[in-house]
Motif scaffolding. Structure first.
Motif, PDB file in Angstrom:
ATOM      1  N   GLU A 126      50.470  37.940  50.784  1.00 34.06           N
ATOM      2  CA  GLU A 126      48.948  37.603  50.351  1.00 34.06           C
ATOM      3  C   GLU A 126      47.896  38.711  50.376  1.00 34.06           C
ATOM      4  O   GLU A 126      46.631  38.418  50.032  1.00 34.06           O
ATOM      5  N   ILE A 127      48.373  39.587  51.380  1.00 31.17           N
ATOM      6  CA  ILE A 127      47.091  40.645  51.834  1.00 31.17           C
ATOM      7  C   ILE A 127      47.334  42.066  51.057  1.00 31.17           C
ATOM      8  O   ILE A 127      46.323  42.487  50.646  1.00 31.17           O
ATOM      9  N   ARG A 128      48.427  42.694  51.532  1.00 32.12           N
ATOM     10  CA  ARG A 128      48.676  44.053  50.987  1.00 32.12           C
ATOM     11  C   ARG A 128      48.290  44.089  49.384  1.00 32.12           C
ATOM     12  O   ARG A 128      47.907  45.320  49.049  1.00 32.12           O
ATOM     13  N   PRO A 129      48.857  42.914  48.729  1.00 33.75           N
ATOM     14  CA  PRO A 129      48.902  43.172  47.147  1.00 33.75           C
ATOM     15  C   PRO A 129      47.183  43.508  46.637  1.00 33.75           C
ATOM     16  O   PRO A 129      47.089  44.364  45.841  1.00 33.75           O
ATOM     17  N   TYR A 130      46.296  42.973  47.479  1.00 36.73           N
ATOM     18  CA  TYR A 130      45.003  43.187  46.973  1.00 36.73           C
ATOM     19  C   TYR A 130      44.348  44.376  47.593  1.00 36.73           C
ATOM     20  O   TYR A 130      43.635  45.087  46.790  1.00 36.73           O
ATOM     21  N   LEU A 131      44.792  44.626  48.886  1.00 33.49           N
ATOM     22  CA  LEU A 131      44.240  45.975  49.360  1.00 33.49           C
ATOM     23  C   LEU A 131      44.972  46.989  48.420  1.00 33.49           C
ATOM     24  O   LEU A 131      44.377  48.079  48.199  1.00 33.49           O
ATOM     25  N   GLN A 132      46.316  46.862  48.073  1.00 40.09           N
ATOM     26  CA  GLN A 132      46.808  48.212  47.097  1.00 40.09           C
ATOM     27  C   GLN A 132      46.242  48.233  45.638  1.00 40.09           C
ATOM     28  O   GLN A 132      45.950  49.328  45.343  1.00 40.09           O
ATOM     29  N   SER A 133      45.667  46.843  45.254  1.00 41.43           N
ATOM     30  CA  SER A 133      45.177  47.101  43.889  1.00 41.43           C
ATOM     31  C   SER A 133      43.767  47.773  44.007  1.00 41.43           C
ATOM     32  O   SER A 133      43.321  48.253  42.931  1.00 41.43           O
ATOM     33  N   ASP A 134      43.212  47.777  45.317  1.00 40.00           N
ATOM     34  CA  ASP A 134      41.796  48.621  45.495  1.00 40.00           C
ATOM     35  C   ASP A 134      42.292  49.950  45.961  1.00 40.00           C
ATOM     36  O   ASP A 134      41.040  50.516  46.463  1.00 40.00           O
ATOM     37  N   GLY A 135      43.480  50.378  46.176  1.00 41.71           N
ATOM     38  CA  GLY A 135      43.628  51.723  46.432  1.00 41.71           C
ATOM     39  C   GLY A 135      43.789  51.927  48.028  1.00 41.71           C
ATOM     40  O   GLY A 135      43.773  52.783  48.351  1.00 41.71           O
TER      41      GLY A 135
END
Length: 186
Positions: A126-135
Motif C-alpha cells: 500500500e505505501i511503497r508503490p506510491y512512493l516509488q511512482s514518485d521516484g
C-alpha cells in the motif's frame, strides 16, 4: 546499456525520476546521500561528479536524481543522461543473491519479527508503490517497542511532504494494525 524511456517530475521539485527500458538492478535498491557513500558504485559516483547532484537512488528500471535546487533542470538532465546510458544493464541474478542482499532488521523476538513482517506487507502493498511512482522509497531501520523508524530514499528523502503528510499517512495506516505505533523518519 539502459535506454531512458521517460523522465518524470516528482512531488519534490529538486528531484527527477528516470524510467528505463532495461533494469539497473533486480530488486536491490541503491541509495546514496553523498559522493563518499557512493564510492565503489560507478554510476552513482559519476552522477555525484556532476555539480549540484545531492542524492542518487535507483532500483530495477528507474533512477531518481536529486539536486540542491541551485541548477536549472534542462542542462542538468543533459549531463545526467550520458553516465546513465553508459552503465551496463543488470545481468541475470539469482533469486538467492537478491534475497541475500536485502537488508533486514536484526535481533527481533519472534513476536516482533511477526509484527515487522505484517508492517512490511502493508508497506509493500500500500505505501511503497506510491512512493516509488514518485521516484522514492522507504527502508525500515528499526522496530523497538511501539516505534518504527524509517528512512526515506530518493525523491522522498528531501521532499517536504514526505516528512509531514506522507509520514502521518503511513502512521495512520499502520495504526489500523497497531493502534499505538509511532512512525519516525530518520
Amino acid at each position: 546499456m539502459p535506454k531512458i524511456a521517460d523522465i518524470e517530475d516528482t512531488p519534490n521539485p529538486n528531484a527527477k525520476k528516470f524510467v528505463l527500458r532495461e533494469p539497473l538492478t533486480w530488486g536491490i535498491a541503491h541509495s546514496y546521500e553523498s559522493a563518499e557513500q557512493a564510492q565503489g558504485d560507478s554510476l552513482a559516483s559519476a552522477l555525484f561528479a556532476i555539480a549540484h547532484v545531492t542524492n542518487v537512488f535507483y532500483v530495477d528500471r528507474w533512477l531518481t536524481v536529486t539536486q540542491d535546487g541551485q541548477a536549472d533542470w534542462e542542462p542538468l538532465l543533459r549531463e545526467i543522461a550520458p553516465p546513465l546510458r553508459a552503465t551496463p544493464a543488470a545481468s541475470d541474478q539469482s533469486a538467492a543473491a537478491v534475497f541475500a542482499a536485502r537488508a533486514t532488521v536484526a535481533d527481533l523476538s519472534p513476536e516482533d519479527r511477526q509484527r515487522l513482517d505484517d508492517i512490511e506487507l502493508v508497506l509493500d502493498q500500500e505505501i511503497r508503490p506510491y512512493l516509488q511512482s514518485d521516484g522514492g522509497d522507504l527502508h525500515v531501520l528499526s522496530l523497538a517497542g511501539n516505534q518504527l523508524v524509517v528512512h526515506y530514499q530518493g525523491a522522498c528523502g528531501t521532499c517536504p511532504s514526505a516528512i509531514s503528510g506522507t509520514l502521518q499517512g503511513i502512521e495512520s495506516r499502520l495504526r489500523t494494525l497497531e493502534p499505538d505505533i509511532e512512525v519516525i523518519a530518520a
